[in-house]
Scaffold this active site. Structure first.
Site, PDB file in Angstrom:
ATOM      1  N   ASP A 153       1.004  -1.085   0.019  1.00 50.20           N
ATOM      2  CA  ASP A 153      -0.141  -0.088  -0.102  1.00 50.20           C
ATOM      3  C   ASP A 153       0.874   1.369   0.064  1.00 50.20           C
ATOM      4  O   ASP A 153       2.079   1.234  -0.314  1.00 50.20           O
ATOM      5  CB  ASP A 153      -0.933  -0.037   1.294  1.00 50.20           C
ATOM      6  CG  ASP A 153      -2.270   0.367   1.091  1.00 50.20           C
ATOM      7  OD1 ASP A 153      -2.477   1.434   0.028  1.00 50.20           O
ATOM      8  OD2 ASP A 153      -3.218   0.173   1.938  1.00 50.20           O
ATOM      9  N   GLU A 186      -1.104   1.815  -5.192  1.00 43.50           N
ATOM     10  CA  GLU A 186      -0.959   3.471  -5.019  1.00 43.50           C
ATOM     11  C   GLU A 186      -2.342   3.925  -5.528  1.00 43.50           C
ATOM     12  O   GLU A 186      -2.121   5.492  -5.911  1.00 43.50           O
ATOM     13  CB  GLU A 186       0.560   3.928  -5.309  1.00 43.50           C
ATOM     14  CG  GLU A 186       0.770   3.692  -6.727  1.00 43.50           C
ATOM     15  CD  GLU A 186       0.220   4.318  -7.912  1.00 43.50           C
ATOM     16  OE1 GLU A 186      -0.815   3.818  -8.218  1.00 43.50           O
ATOM     17  OE2 GLU A 186       0.478   5.633  -8.060  1.00 43.50           O
ATOM     18  N   TRP A 187      -3.111   3.357  -6.007  1.00 42.92           N
ATOM     19  CA  TRP A 187      -4.567   3.963  -6.488  1.00 42.92           C
ATOM     20  C   TRP A 187      -4.358   4.411  -7.713  1.00 42.92           C
ATOM     21  O   TRP A 187      -5.366   5.628  -7.945  1.00 42.92           O
ATOM     22  CB  TRP A 187      -5.022   4.922  -5.192  1.00 42.92           C
ATOM     23  CG  TRP A 187      -4.750   4.283  -3.812  1.00 42.92           C
ATOM     24  CD1 TRP A 187      -5.044   3.174  -3.433  1.00 42.92           C
ATOM     25  CD2 TRP A 187      -4.081   4.839  -2.671  1.00 42.92           C
ATOM     26  NE1 TRP A 187      -4.628   2.917  -1.894  1.00 42.92           N
ATOM     27  CE2 TRP A 187      -4.270   4.034  -1.855  1.00 42.92           C
ATOM     28  CE3 TRP A 187      -3.361   6.260  -2.590  1.00 42.92           C
ATOM     29  CZ2 TRP A 187      -3.448   4.124  -0.460  1.00 42.92           C
ATOM     30  CZ3 TRP A 187      -2.708   6.506  -1.351  1.00 42.92           C
ATOM     31  CH2 TRP A 187      -3.020   5.681  -0.165  1.00 42.92           C
ATOM     32  N   GLY A 188      -3.312   4.305  -8.360  1.00 42.08           N
ATOM     33  CA  GLY A 188      -3.353   4.912  -9.809  1.00 42.08           C
ATOM     34  C   GLY A 188      -2.843   6.196  -9.932  1.00 42.08           C
ATOM     35  O   GLY A 188      -2.641   6.786 -11.052  1.00 42.08           O
ATOM     36  N   ASP A 208     -10.457   3.313  -3.246  1.00 43.23           N
ATOM     37  CA  ASP A 208     -11.162   1.932  -2.809  1.00 43.23           C
ATOM     38  C   ASP A 208     -12.549   1.978  -3.222  1.00 43.23           C
ATOM     39  O   ASP A 208     -13.389   2.704  -3.480  1.00 43.23           O
ATOM     40  CB  ASP A 208     -11.105   1.951  -1.282  1.00 43.23           C
ATOM     41  CG  ASP A 208      -9.780   1.965  -0.754  1.00 43.23           C
ATOM     42  OD1 ASP A 208      -8.544   1.850  -1.708  1.00 43.23           O
ATOM     43  OD2 ASP A 208      -9.506   1.791   0.528  1.00 43.23           O
TER      44      ASP A 208
END
Ligand code: GLA
Length: 403
Positions: A153, A186-188, A208
Site C-alpha cells: 500500500d 498506490e491507487w493509480g 477504494d
C-alpha cells in the site's frame, strides 16, 4: 591482445547484466489475473486466525478454491503495533497467537496460497508498522513465513516516489528468493500502468471500492464509478485501444479493486453485473464477502465457470466499452481462439428490454453462436440482434463462439 577499452566495456556490460539479473520481478506468476479472497472489504480490522481458517475451510467446502480462488490475503491490521527488538515485523499477538508461519502452513496444506499486506510508508493506512527502510528485512520475513502474495500500500509515504519505492520492494522480494506475486496499491496516482509492468503483477487503478452501485463517499466508490473512472484514465479513446486496457496482459494487470459481490449494499443483479464487468476487464478476482455465510445465489456468481473462463482467458486482453448511451452500455472483450465476450449492461433504474446488434461490431468477422452465460442457454447466432429484459443495474453476459 584486446584493447583495454574493449575490456573495460565488456566489464561494464557484464556488471549491467548482473544488475539486471538481480533486479527483476518473478515471471510467470500471474499469467492470468490472480484470484482469491481478501479480508478488507468485509472485516477491516476485525481479523483473527480463526476467521482465516474458517474462511479457508468454507472455500474448500463451497467450491471456491476449486473454482480458482487460491490466494487468501490478510489485509491491513494483521501485525503487532510494534516491530520486535531486532526490527522484524511480527504477528498481532491476540489476533494471530499461533503466528504467521503456522497460518501459512494451514493454508498451504489445504491447497491455498498465502497473501499478506504491507505498506511502502512508515506506517500502514491503519497505523501499523510500514516497511519504509525495512524492505529487505520484511521481504525475508515474508519468505520465511511462506508468503506467496504481497499487497503493498501507499499511506504515510511523505515525498517518496512510487517508482523508487515499488522497485525497492520488488528487488527485496526478488532477493529473498521466494516467488511472490507483487500487488501494487498506490491507487493509480502515478499512472502505474505506464511504468509497473516490470515491477509488479497487478496495480490498483483507483481509490477504494465499496458495496454500492454508483455512490461516491470521500475515498470509496461504487463499482460503476470505478468502471467509468478506469475507462476514462487515458485519452484518447480510439476504438479498441481505449482506456488503459492496452497496458494489461499476462503477468501485469490493471486492478480496479476487490470484489463486493454478495455484500449487502448490492442487489443480486448488481453483484452479477459487477462480477461480469470485472471479468470483461480481465481484473483480479479477489472476493471480499463473508464466504462462511454466502448464499447459494452469491456462490453461483462467484464460482460460475463460464464467467471465470472469460476473466481467465489466456489471451489476456482487457475488454473495452463499445457503446454508452442513456440506459445501456455494451462492453466487449476479445478471447483466445476467435471468441468474444459481450456484456449488455442496463444502467437504468428500471427493468428494460435491451438489444445488441452484432452487425455494428465491425471487429468481429463471421457469424458466431451466442451463449447466454447467466441464463445458461444458447441464444441463437450473431446474424440476429440479441434482445432480453435486463434488471436495473443488471447485465446479460454473452460468449460469442465460432460455429
Ligand atoms: C487502503 C487500500 C485498501 C485497504 C486499506 C487498508 O485504503 O487501498 O484496499 O488495503 O488501505 O488500510
Amino acid at each position: 591482445m584486446k584493447h583495454p577499452l574493449t575490456t573495460l566495456l565488456a566489464l561494464v556490460a557484464g556488471l549491467a547484466a548482473a544488475a539486471t539479473a538481480t533486479a527483476q520481478k518473478f515471471e510467470g506468476l500471474a499469467l492470468t489475473p490472480p484470484m482469491g479472497w481478501n479480508t478488507w472489504n468485509t472485516f477491516a480490522s476485525n481479523i483473527h486466525e480463526e476467521l482465516i481458517m474458517a474462511t479457508a475451510d468454507a472455500m474448500v467446502a463451497n467450491g471456491m478454491r476449486d473454482a480458482g480462488y487460491v490466494y487468501i490475503v490478510l489485509d491491513d491490521t494483521w501485525s503487532a503495533l510494534e516491530r520486535d527488538a531486532d526490527g522484524n515485523l511480527q504477528a498481532h499477538p491476540e489476533k494471530f497467537p499461533s503466528g504467521m508461519k503456522a497460518l501459512g502452513d494451514y493454508l498451504h496444506e489445504r491447497g491455498f496460497k498465502f497473501g499478506i499486506y504491507g505498506c511502502a510508508g512508515r506506517k500502514t493506512c491503519a497505523g501499523y508498522p510500514g516497511s519504509w527502510g525495512h524492505e529487505f528485512q520484511d521481504a525475508r520475513k515474508f519468505a520465511e513465513w511462506g508468503v506467496d502474495y504481497l499487497k503493498y500500500d501507499w499511506c504515510h509515504t511523505d515525498t517518496a516516489d512510487p517508482r523508487d519505492a515499488y522497485l525497492r520492494m520488488r528487488d527485496a522480494l526478488y532477493a529473498a528468493g521466494r516467488p511472490i506475486v507483487f500487488s501494487i496499491c498506490e491507487w493509480g496516482q502515478s499512472r502505474p500502468w505506464e511504468w509497473a509492468a516490470d515491477v509488479g503483477h497487478l496495480w490498483r487503478t483507483t481509490g477504494d471500492i465499496t458495496d454500492c452501485y454508483d455512490c461516491v463517499q470521500r475515498w470509496e466508490r461504487g463499482w460503476k464509478v470505478i468502471l467509468d473512472l478506469q475507462y476514462s484514465l487515458v485519452q484518447p479513446h480510439d476504438g479498441q485501444n481505449n482506456g488503459i486496457g492496452r497496458y494489461a496482459g499476462p503477468g501485469h494487470w490493471n486492478d480496479p479493486d476487490m470484489l463486493e459481490v454478495g455484500n449487502e449494499g448490492l442487489t443480486l443483479a448488481e453483484s452479477r453485473a459487477h462480477f461480469s464487468m470485472w471479468c470483461i476487464l480481465a481484473a483480479p478476482l479477489m472476493a471480499g464477502n463473508d464466504v462462511t455465510k454466502a448464499t447459494p445465489e452469491v456462490l453461483a456468481i462467484l464460482t460460475d465457470p463460464e464467467a471465470i473462463a472469460i476473466d481467465q482467458d489466456p489471451l489476456g486482453k482487457q475488454g473495452w466499452r463499445f457503446r454508452a448511451e442513456t440506459g445501456r452500455e455494451i462492453w466487449v472483450r476479445e478471447l483466445a481462439g476467435g471468441d468474444w465476450a459481450v456484456a449488455l449492461l442496463n444502467t437504468g433504474d428500471e427493468p428494460a428490454r435491451l438489444s445488441v446488434d452484432f452487425s455494428h461490431m465491425w471487429f468481429i468477422e463471421g457469424e458466431r453462436r451466442i451463449r447466454d452465460i447467466w441464463k445458461k442457454r444458447d441464444a441463437g447466432t450473431t446474424a440476429q440482434p440479441f434482445t432480453d429484459v435486463i434488471e436495473p443495474h443488471g447485465v446479460a453476459l454473452l460468449r460469442l463462439m465460432r460455429p
